[in-house]
Design a protein around this motif. Structure first.
Motif, short mmCIF file in Angstrom:
data_model
loop_
_atom_site.label_atom_id
_atom_site.label_comp_id
_atom_site.label_asym_id
_atom_site.label_seq_id
_atom_site.Cartn_x
_atom_site.Cartn_y
_atom_site.Cartn_z
N VAL A 51 0.83 -1.20 0.00
CA VAL A 51 0.00 0.00 0.00
C VAL A 51 0.87 1.26 0.00
N PHE A 55 0.34 3.37 -3.46
CA PHE A 55 -0.83 4.23 -3.23
C PHE A 55 -0.84 5.44 -4.16
N THR A 270 -5.87 1.16 3.13
CA THR A 270 -6.12 2.05 1.99
C THR A 270 -7.29 2.98 2.28
#
Length: 494
Positions: A51, A55, A270
């Motif tokens: 992540v 991201f 997330t």
């Protein structure tokens, strides 16, 4: 804690009898329990590291709705995990994917699957180590450079290599540390951010902030690569199967725990981070280069941000440790079956510690050589991960397709975990998802960069397969240890 049963227990005796029936002498010590085996898979998946690394890229590609692509990819990968769980339960043998493909599709199919997976696996370990370098730079407050990234990646890999040489119990402890560090990160980036740090409304999950350039479907497919890059690693639970107590039952459970816990962790982190980004439109258009850092700094302050990055670095080290363990067992399994150059050495365990020392050396040296590319390439991590993920998914589907064919031909696995009447449907969905993922990974997206850059992944895969075919022709495919398996139970696709 390994949670392994005591040596010589009835559970281990049953697993050893199964291994003998599959044609191998029990040589490893069964020191891993369910949690330790789950730790290998969860650490390899390293949802926190994935992540943090991807991201910003996904945000720029499609805006906050990239979150839904992660959910879709996770759902597809669950079907692949179910296929693997069935195969791992029937064939709990060191080497995981290679052994499943070989038992279901024959020696040559197994070798080609292992060949592709081996390149991808070693590259994955190197890529994760290289990807941890920028986080270390932030912690140490030093400028990032190709030289620093290379040295940092090599240092991370060395810790993981030493843990593997220290023995299965030590590497299990290190991967368990990675799990706990990941859970702390989940608590901070998921729970704490959602409760105390959110500054954005939930409606942003449906707002693309103008991303997509008129073709939002293509943007979503590109953004979905964040899930494709994160949601694998569960197969590692089967790579050390001969070291797991009650493997035919524990390994499938560990795999399913990995995909559920790892996938859930990534989604929650997330979501928490998306709602905590202070300037979501700047994150979407790329003017906010580090949206996660901005969110952490605003909510946690400088100290909290650094503590989070320390947890992240622990996750990275743990992930590399798990990948190196998996790759070494694959080297060993290929060596034991006379399926690789240097088989007589690679297929041996040390007498005292029952460790595949030569296989560990082979894994360590190749990992460090790959990381050395960082001295001459500023984006080595991205290059390595792009290729290796495609190779991983290709080898996955080489298992799925022969498992599907085996079921269509009447294969009935005898492990503790079986798909039963749903097998053909599950495997068909897994195959469709896997093929779509491979196309998505290899699809050329930068025409301005030239044809070589756009087709480098496909060319690399083709070169590796050709080299594998050449090596396969030089091997006699005659196992050195294995006895001939019983027809019907092992050669399901022949």
């Amino acid at each position: 804690m390994s949670n392994a049963t005591k040596p010589g227990s009835s559970v281990d005796q049953s697993e050893d009898a199964r291994l003998l029936a599959l044609g191998y002498r029990p040589e490893f010590r069964r020191v891993l329990g369910l949690f330790a085996d789950f730790s290998l898979g969860y650490s390899y998946m390293s949802p926190m590291a994935g992540v943090f690394a991807l991201f910003a890229t996904a945000m720029i590609a499609a805006g906050p709705p990239f979150f839904w692509t992660m959910l879709a990819v996770l759902a597809g990968q669950v079907f692949v995990c179910l296929v693997f769980a069935e195969a791992a339960s029937a064939y709990p043998i060191a080497g995981g994917i290679y052994q499943w493909a070989r038992r279901l599709g024959g020696e040559r199919w197994g070798f080609l699957t292992a060949w592709m997976y081996l390149f991808a696996l070693v590259g994955t370990g190197a890529g994760i180590a290289a990807g941890g370098a920028p986080f270390l730079a932030i912690i140490l407050d030093v400028p990032v450079s190709p030289q620093f990234n290379a040295l940092a990646g090599i240092s991370i890999a060395m810790i993981a290599i030493l843990a593997n040489f220290a023995g299965t119990r030590v590497l299990a402890k290190l991967t368990e540390i990675g799990v706990w560090a990941g859970l702390i990160g989940l608590g901070i980036c998921g729970g704490y951010m959602l409760i105390f740090g959110h500054v954005q409304p939930i409606s942003i999950l449906w707002d693309n902030f103008g991303r997509g350039d008129g073709n939002y479907t293509a943007a979503l497919f590109f953004a979905s690569l964040i899930g494709v890059w994160i949601f694998y690693g569960f197969e590692a639970c089967g790579d050390l199967a001969e070291e797991v107590s009650g493997a035919s039952k524990a390994v499938p459970r560990a795999m399913l725990l990995t995909i559920v816990c790892g996938g859930g962790s990534a989604l929650l982190m997330t979501l928490g981070l998306l709602l905590a980004v202070p300037d979501i439109s700047a994150a979407a258009d790329g003017s906010l280069a580090d949206p996660i850092g901005a969110a952490l700094l605003q909510v946690m302050g400088p100290l909290g941000m650094k503590l989070t990055l320390v947890c992240l670095l622990a996750v990275v080290v743990s992930a590399v440790t798990s990948v190196i363990a998996s790759a070494s067992r694959l080297f060993f399994s290929l060596g034991r079956d006379n399926m690789i150059v240097g088989a007589s050495v690679l297929g041996r365990l040390s007498t005292r510690r029952r460790q595949p020392v030569a296989a560990l050396w082979a894994t360590a040296v190749t990992t460090l050589l790959i990381l050395s590319i960082g001295f001459v390439s500023s984006n080595a991590a991205t290059q390595i991960i792009s290729f290796t993920t495609t190779g991983i998914y290709l080898s996955f589907q080489m298992v799925v397709i022969v498992s599907l064919i085996a079921s269509l031909r009447g294969w009935r696995p005898d492990g503790d975990f079986r798909l039963g009447a749903s097998a053909i449907v599950v495997k068909s969905i897994a195959l469709l998802f896997g093929v779509a993922s491979i196309i998505n990974l290899a699809w050329p997206r930068t025409p301005e960069a030239g044809w070589l850059s756009n087709w480098l992944i496909v060319i690399s895969i083709g070169v590796i397969m050709v080299l594998g075919l050449i090596q396969m022709l030089t091997l006699d495919m005659t196992p050195s240890v294995q006895t001939r398996p019983e027809a019907g139970s092992q050669d399901a696709c022949r």
